[in-house]
Design a protein around this motif. Structure first.
Motif: not given
Length: 176
Positions: A105, A108, A112, A139, A143
């Protein structure tokens, strides 16, 4: 007609001097005009350097503003000295920490932020697009790792429920 002009017209020596003077005149005026042209070229170069300086600084500060705390410092610039002796930024960079986070998490979120920082300027460079692509790849990998982690957690929860003799059907726990 002035007296000097009358003498020039009458005297062969004066004719030679007049001719050499007329040859020197264009040389002097062409030298003066080349200095003037150089001066105009210098002014044009200075204006171009000023515009480049503004664009480069805006570009790098856009990266910094969007870095979300991942910048490892302020922008650094490459300078060119102009004909006026001033230094103008003609290139630059902002170093961004592109390492992965401690969880998928977090990775990610970092990816971003890196993408946003890389693409923040009005006209991203090729290097900016390359950094954004690497961040997008980071990313996607995070994921996929998150999906595997959630899948493993669900399988573990299912095993635990099966071993305890509790089944879940349509959201209702049923004892077997």
């Amino acid at each position: 007609m002035s007296v000097s002009e009358a003498k020039s017209a009458d005297s062969p020596a004066s004719q030679t001097n007049k001719t050499s003077d007329s040859k020197n005149q264009p040389a002097k005026s062409s030298t003066a005009s080349s200095q003037l042209a150089l001066s105009e070229e210098a002014k044009a170069l200075i204006n171009q350097l000023k515009a480049t300086n503004s664009e480069v600084r805006a570009h790098e500060f856009a990266h910094l503003a969007a870095s979300g705390g991942l910048a490892t410092g302020g922008p650094s610039f490459v300078y060119q000295k102009g004909p006026d002796g001033q230094r103008y930024a003609v290139g630059g960079e902002v170093n961004i920490d592109t390492s992965a986070g401690s969880t998928p998490q977090e990775t990610i979120q970092r990816a971003r932020t890196i993408q946003a920082a890389a693409l923040a300027p009005a006209e991203p460079s090729g290097q900016d697009f390359a950094v954004a692509a690497k961040a997008r790849n980071m990313e996607q990998q995070a994921m996929a790792a998150l999906q595997l982690q959630r899948s493993a957690e669900m399988q573990e929860a299912y095993k635990t429920q099966a071993q305890s003799g509790v089944q879940v059907k349509n959201g209702v726990d049923i004892q077997v």
